[in-house]
Design a protein around this motif. Structure first.
Motif, short mmCIF file in Angstrom:
data_model
loop_
_atom_site.label_atom_id
_atom_site.label_comp_id
_atom_site.label_asym_id
_atom_site.label_seq_id
_atom_site.Cartn_x
_atom_site.Cartn_y
_atom_site.Cartn_z
N ASP A 2 0.86 -1.18 0.00
CA ASP A 2 0.00 0.00 0.00
C ASP A 2 0.90 1.23 0.00
OD1 ASP A 2 -1.79 1.98 0.29
OD2 ASP A 2 -2.68 1.26 2.16
N ALA A 3 1.25 1.68 -1.21
CA ALA A 3 2.23 2.76 -1.33
C ALA A 3 1.69 4.09 -0.83
CB ALA A 3 2.68 2.89 -2.78
N ASN A 4 0.38 4.19 -0.64
CA ASN A 4 -0.16 5.45 -0.15
C ASN A 4 0.08 5.62 1.35
OD1 ASN A 4 -1.58 6.83 -2.42
ND2 ASN A 4 -2.55 4.83 -2.57
N THR A 5 0.33 4.53 2.06
CA THR A 5 0.51 4.64 3.50
C THR A 5 1.88 4.17 3.95
OG1 THR A 5 -0.47 2.44 3.81
CG2 THR A 5 -1.96 4.33 3.89
N SER A 6 2.58 3.37 3.13
CA SER A 6 3.86 2.82 3.53
C SER A 6 4.94 3.89 3.47
CB SER A 6 4.24 1.65 2.62
OG SER A 6 3.30 0.61 2.75
N SER A 7 5.94 3.72 4.31
CA SER A 7 7.12 4.57 4.24
C SER A 7 8.33 3.68 4.46
CB SER A 7 7.06 5.67 5.30
OG SER A 7 8.15 6.54 5.15
N PHE A 8 9.39 3.93 3.70
CA PHE A 8 10.56 3.08 3.73
C PHE A 8 11.77 3.87 4.21
CE2 PHE A 8 7.58 1.34 0.74
CZ PHE A 8 7.61 -0.02 0.99
N THR A 9 12.75 3.14 4.68
CA THR A 9 13.99 3.78 5.11
C THR A 9 14.92 3.99 3.94
OG1 THR A 9 13.76 2.66 7.24
CG2 THR A 9 15.91 3.61 6.74
N HIS A 10 14.89 3.06 2.97
CA HIS A 10 15.80 3.13 1.83
C HIS A 10 15.08 2.80 0.53
CE1 HIS A 10 19.10 3.20 4.71
NE2 HIS A 10 18.62 2.09 5.26
N CYS A 11 15.62 3.33 -0.56
CA CYS A 11 15.26 2.91 -1.91
C CYS A 11 16.56 2.44 -2.58
CB CYS A 11 14.67 4.06 -2.71
SG CYS A 11 13.14 4.73 -2.05
N ILE A 12 16.52 1.27 -3.20
CA ILE A 12 17.74 0.70 -3.79
C ILE A 12 17.42 0.18 -5.19
CG2 ILE A 12 19.49 -1.10 -3.60
CD1 ILE A 12 19.22 -1.00 -0.60
N SER A 13 18.30 0.47 -6.13
CA SER A 13 18.14 -0.02 -7.49
C SER A 13 18.64 -1.46 -7.60
CB SER A 13 18.93 0.85 -8.46
OG SER A 13 19.00 0.25 -9.74
N LEU A 14 17.87 -2.28 -8.33
CA LEU A 14 18.31 -3.64 -8.69
C LEU A 14 18.64 -3.72 -10.18
CD1 LEU A 14 15.89 -5.98 -6.67
CD2 LEU A 14 18.17 -5.15 -6.04
#
Length: 357
Positions: A2-14
């Motif tokens: 649920d990208a409208n409510t989730s929050s992440f610490t990192h974004c990483i490219s694969l």
């Protein structure tokens, strides 16, 4: 997810190549270099590498230069292709390259223990089939590091990936905010790094791919004037598009190449500097080579000195980027909020691998 409510610490490219890492950097979603940012990587091999904890990754016996281009080398175990790392030769540079990727691998594994969203640019239809057939394995691999981890796939030419897999989300559309991925303060920090990184030294026009920066530069630095553009190549075309989008008048185009002069470009005849020298002009130098830009600036200033009343205002992308880098935190945050939910696009150009943080 649920990208409208989730929050992440990192974004990483694969991966699968430089496009994804670059797009993330331009949008404040990338805060450090990871192993797959600037290499060409099959998805299956990426999963095997992560599952093994990067065992045998970058082992010397698995690496060999490409016969047709010794500046490029391949990891024969994983079929990874490294195109940005060799300065002299694989033999001479190996230890430095190995240490660099060891740092990136360690950083990757530590970061992925915290909630992370992974981004993957899908290379072709064969990979789409691979994703469809290996959905469980993909999800298991990324969630083994942290159960809150997610992955988002970007097939070529589209940001909507619902048809690829059930756990993918069309993140960059009008319904989802970038702030749902990383907090604005984190993106601000990443954007500041981006504006002072060697990505923009490698290609100063890359900041134009980020719409808020492009709009801000046009509205605050270029509007209210009419411009000549020096350069009719790819970068000249980018500057032309920027000015046209903002309704800014283009007086004409200049090019140093005699074979181009007199020809039509974007509805106007390409001229030489001699054709317009001696009059007050606003000039945007849209040329990649820094030495060539400095030569043009010296030529124009010398011409102005010989012509009383002439005073050419000279701009190039480095000038714009310096002004963008000087924006306040509140100005950058306002731009980030403007662009929340827009798809970043995937530029075709590839930045160098030397970016570290």
């Amino acid at each position: 997810m649920d990208a409208n409510t989730s929050s992440f610490t990192h974004c990483i490219s694969l991966g699968c190549a430089c496009r994804m890492g670059w797009s993330m950097a331009a949008y404040g979603l990338r805060s450090f270099s990871s192993p797959f940012d600037w290499i060409v990587s099959p998805l299956g091999a990426v999963l095997r590498t992560i599952e093994s904890g990067f065992a045998d990754f970058m082992k010397r016996e698995n690496l060999c230069p490409e016969p047709e281009n010794p500046a490029v080398f391949r990891d024969t175990k994983y079929d990874f292709v490294f195109v940005h790392d060799i300065q002299e030769s694989l033999e001479a540079d190996y230890e430095d390259i190995r240490r660099k990727y060891a740092r990136r691998a360690s950083r990757f594994l530590e970061a992925a223990k915290e909630p992370t969203v992974f981004f993957r640019y899908v290379r072709d239809n064969e990979e789409i089939r691979y994703i469809q057939e290996n959905r469980c394995r993909i999800e298991s691999t990324i969630k083994k590091l942290n159960p809150r981890n997610e992955i988002i796939f970007f097939p070529p030419s589209t940001g909507n990936v619902n048809y690829v897999s059930a756990f993918s989300t069309p993140l960059f559309d009008d319904k989802v905010s970038f702030d749902a991925v990383l907090p604005p303060e984190k993106r601000l920090q990443n954007i500041r790094f981006f504006l002072t990184s060697n990505l923009l030294k490698y290609n100063p026009t890359y900041s134009l791919i980020f719409p808020p920066f492009r709009d801000y530069a046009a509205e605050n630095f270029l509007a209210g004037k009419s411009w000549f553009i020096w350069g009719t190549g790819r970068h000249g075309d980018r500057i032309k598009a920027l000015l046209q989008e903002q309704g800014i008048r283009i007086e004409g185009f200049i090019d140093s190449a005699p074979e181009k002069q007199g020809k039509e470009f974007c509805g106007k005849t390409i001229c030489s500097w001699d054709d317009v020298a001696g009059e007050a002009r606003n000039l945007f130098i849209a040329i990649m080579d820094k030495e060539a830009r400095e030569h043009i600036k010296a030529l124009v200033r010398a011409s102005d000195m010989r012509s009383p009343g002439a005073g050419t205002e000279i701009y190039d992308m480095e000038d714009l980027n310096k002004q963008l880098a000087g924006l306040s935190d509140s100005e950058i945050l306002a731009m980030l909020s403007k662009d929340s939910g827009k798809h970043p696009g995937v530029p075709a150009a590839s930045p160098p691998a030397s970016l570290e943080k």
